[in-house]
Structures are given as C-alpha cells and as structure tokens.
Design a protein around this motif. Sequence first.
Motif, PDB file in Angstrom:
ATOM      1  N   PRO A 126       0.823  -1.210   0.000  1.00 57.59           N
ATOM      2  CA  PRO A 126       0.000   0.000   0.000  1.00 57.59           C
ATOM      3  C   PRO A 126       0.858   1.262   0.000  1.00 57.59           C
ATOM      4  N   ASP A 127       2.078   1.162   0.550  1.00 56.86           N
ATOM      5  CA  ASP A 127       3.044   2.260   0.555  1.00 56.86           C
ATOM      6  C   ASP A 127       3.925   2.112  -0.681  1.00 56.86           C
ATOM      7  N   ARG A 128       3.587   2.851  -1.727  1.00 53.55           N
ATOM      8  CA  ARG A 128       4.313   2.671  -2.986  1.00 53.55           C
ATOM      9  C   ARG A 128       5.745   3.188  -2.916  1.00 53.55           C
ATOM     10  N   VAL A 129       6.009   4.129  -2.040  1.00 55.59           N
ATOM     11  CA  VAL A 129       7.390   4.578  -1.849  1.00 55.59           C
ATOM     12  C   VAL A 129       8.234   3.427  -1.307  1.00 55.59           C
ATOM     13  N   ALA A 130       7.725   2.734  -0.300  1.00 50.42           N
ATOM     14  CA  ALA A 130       8.449   1.591   0.267  1.00 50.42           C
ATOM     15  C   ALA A 130       8.626   0.494  -0.788  1.00 50.42           C
ATOM     16  N   ALA A 131       7.612   0.284  -1.617  1.00 47.87           N
ATOM     17  CA  ALA A 131       7.721  -0.713  -2.682  1.00 47.87           C
ATOM     18  C   ALA A 131       8.806  -0.329  -3.676  1.00 47.87           C
ATOM     19  N   ALA A 132       8.839   0.938  -4.058  1.00 45.25           N
ATOM     20  CA  ALA A 132       9.839   1.404  -5.023  1.00 45.25           C
ATOM     21  C   ALA A 132      11.248   1.304  -4.442  1.00 45.25           C
ATOM     22  N   GLN A 133      11.395   1.645  -3.172  1.00 43.83           N
ATOM     23  CA  GLN A 133      12.717   1.590  -2.546  1.00 43.83           C
ATOM     24  C   GLN A 133      13.233   0.162  -2.465  1.00 43.83           C
ATOM     25  N   LEU A 134      12.359  -0.794  -2.126  1.00 46.78           N
ATOM     26  CA  LEU A 134      12.786  -2.194  -2.073  1.00 46.78           C
ATOM     27  C   LEU A 134      13.143  -2.697  -3.469  1.00 46.78           C
ATOM     28  N   LEU A 135      12.360  -2.310  -4.452  1.00 44.40           N
ATOM     29  CA  LEU A 135      12.631  -2.717  -5.831  1.00 44.40           C
ATOM     30  C   LEU A 135      14.011  -2.237  -6.274  1.00 44.40           C
ATOM     31  N   LEU A 136      14.353  -0.996  -5.948  1.00 38.53           N
ATOM     32  CA  LEU A 136      15.652  -0.435  -6.338  1.00 38.53           C
ATOM     33  C   LEU A 136      16.797  -1.039  -5.540  1.00 38.53           C
ATOM     34  N   GLU A 137      16.543  -1.389  -4.284  1.00 39.98           N
ATOM     35  CA  GLU A 137      17.587  -1.969  -3.435  1.00 39.98           C
ATOM     36  C   GLU A 137      17.978  -3.374  -3.889  1.00 39.98           C
ATOM     37  N   GLN A 138      16.994  -4.149  -4.375  1.00 40.55           N
ATOM     38  CA  GLN A 138      17.236  -5.570  -4.588  1.00 40.55           C
ATOM     39  C   GLN A 138      17.214  -6.004  -6.059  1.00 40.55           C
ATOM     40  N   THR A 139      17.056  -5.064  -6.973  1.00 43.83           N
ATOM     41  CA  THR A 139      17.116  -5.392  -8.395  1.00 43.83           C
ATOM     42  C   THR A 139      17.954  -4.343  -9.115  1.00 43.83           C
TER      43      THR A 139
END
Length: 340
Positions: A126-139
């Motif tokens: 639901p927190d798209r900022v957190a989703a984007a940050q995880l995506l950038l950290e791990q891919t």
Amino acid sequence: MGLEQAWYKRSSWLCVLRPLELLFRWLAARRRQRYREGLQASWRAPVPVIVVGNISVGGTGKSPLVIWLIEHLRQRGFKPGVISRGYRAKPPTTPYFVTSASTAAQAGDEPLMIVRRTSVALVISPDRVAAAQLLLEQTDCDLIISDDGLQHYALERSIEIAVIDGVRGFGNRRCLPEGPLREPVSRLREVDLIVVNGASPGTVLDAEYTGKAFSMTLQPGCLVSLASGNALTADQWRSSRNVNAVAAIGNPARFSDTLTALGFNPRLHRFPDHHHYSANELSFDDSLSLIMTEKDAVKCDHIALDNAWYLQVDAVLEEGFATSLQQLLGDWLAADKRAK
C-alpha cells in the motif's frame, strides 16, 4: 439497481449524494494541493517513474497496458520493474516481492498475472514509496512502472498515463459517491498521456484532451488450458462453441463480447471484480467448456479444472503513442542529467 449501474445510467436520484460528493471533491483537491505546495513530502526516485492509473473506480484496462509497457521498454534497452498496491492481497510481509510461485491471495490477481506473463520484478505494498525503494535496493531495474497510483502523491512521478474505459466513459461525470470518479475530469489536464480503451478518444473526451490521447484495443490471443498449459487459437477450437464464460473484471460484458466476436456462444457468469473463486462456483450443470480471463485464471491454482481455458489478450496502441512516450521519457532523462 446498484450504485455502479446508477452512475453509468446517470440516475437522477444520485443527486441526494451531492453534499458528500462536494466534500469528497474538496478533500481530494486539498490533498493534492498540499503535495504540490510541499506541505506534504513526495519521494523522488533516482530513476524514471511511469504511473499508469485512472480517475474512475473499477477496471479500465491498466494491466494490459502495463504489460505492453514492460515489453516495449525492454525492447528499447530499459530494465523496468513494477510496483503495485496489490488490491485485496494478503502477503506474508510488506513490501512483498511477487513471484510466479506466489498465490493470488498473497499477491493480488493483477500483479500475479503480470509476473506470470512477463517475469518482471514486481513489489506490492500500500506504501508505494516503500515498494519502489525495495525494488531499487534488490534489483537492477532502471525504470519503475506504477500499476495504479495516480492519486498516490507521496511518490513523485516522471510521466502520468491515465487510462479511460472507452465504453463506459465517465458515467455521470461526478465524483464519489455520487459518481464513479476519484478525481474530476479536469484532472486530465495535468496528465502527460491519455489512453482510451476500446474507443476513439474523440467519442469519450472533450476536445481539450484529445491532443494527448490515444486509443488502445485489446487483441485476443491464444486460449490456454489451465490443466495442461497447451495453447490454441480460436480457429483451432474443435469443441462446442457453446461455452460457459466466467469474468470477475470491471466490465464482464466486454469479455463476453470478445468471445462472441471469436465465434463462441458464451453463457456469461459475472462475479465482482477481483473475486476469489471456490470450486463450486466454477461447477456448472452441463458439460460445456469453461473460458475465463487471464486475470481469473491465476486465482484458480487451487481448483482442479479439466476443461477450463483462459483467453490471453494483448494491448495494441494507436500509432504515435510509443513516439510520444519516448519523447517524454527522453525529456525527463535529459533534465535529470542536467540536474546532476
């Protein structure tokens, strides 16, 4: 008559909801203004963010467009990742990486469908900022596509694409709860591109918006067996053309019409959008084949279905959309490079 039907039939009794509609409209405008004035912070990703959303509730065809974008951008050398709210998903953790082994209950039907079709890196939260940050950290993704989230202003966006259902349009053009709109039609002045699903833009949009609007059609692909994974075209179908059709999407009639155009005689069984099926709901008192949408199929892993198929569809964009998208993306990348 349900509320959704009343919106699109423009029922006069909805005017009793006008005070609530005005309050909703004011709150939506105030919230957006707070982000624009910097009173609430937006997070800026170090890569371009393309938001694919809509201003109305219900399905408009965002997911096929997201799949098209993934494939188009890959062809141009990008490594896109996707973020999504994961509507009705119950992941074990959040943010949550969706894989092809995830269940629809964990991931949500649309994110799981996108991952199984494209193998893209996709995170729900639901927190798209957190989703984007995880995506950038791990891919190693160098561009983010946000599936929905047009009203999620905590995430700064590079390009906004609004998708409109060309058949249903804007209903009575009122905001919730009097009408189907999350934001007024005037919000389209601020988006970068408009995609009209299933109609010419001029039949749905006011003239001021048509210059940045493009039509999209959903082209039927193969029928895929849920049991074996075997695929065939509608022309190769040898069983009875009388079929049961199941659809839990925003506009089930569109799916039925598609099957009819392919030469089937569908008996349509409608379910609410994002509905999760039980086995008895897909058991009918006949021996007819069952055809469902690809979005429905990912929710049936737990059900043994021997004579069930799903129909793949692919988005086809009007000529000029890809050029406009590439120009906007190039402008953003050039501006970002100058700013560094």
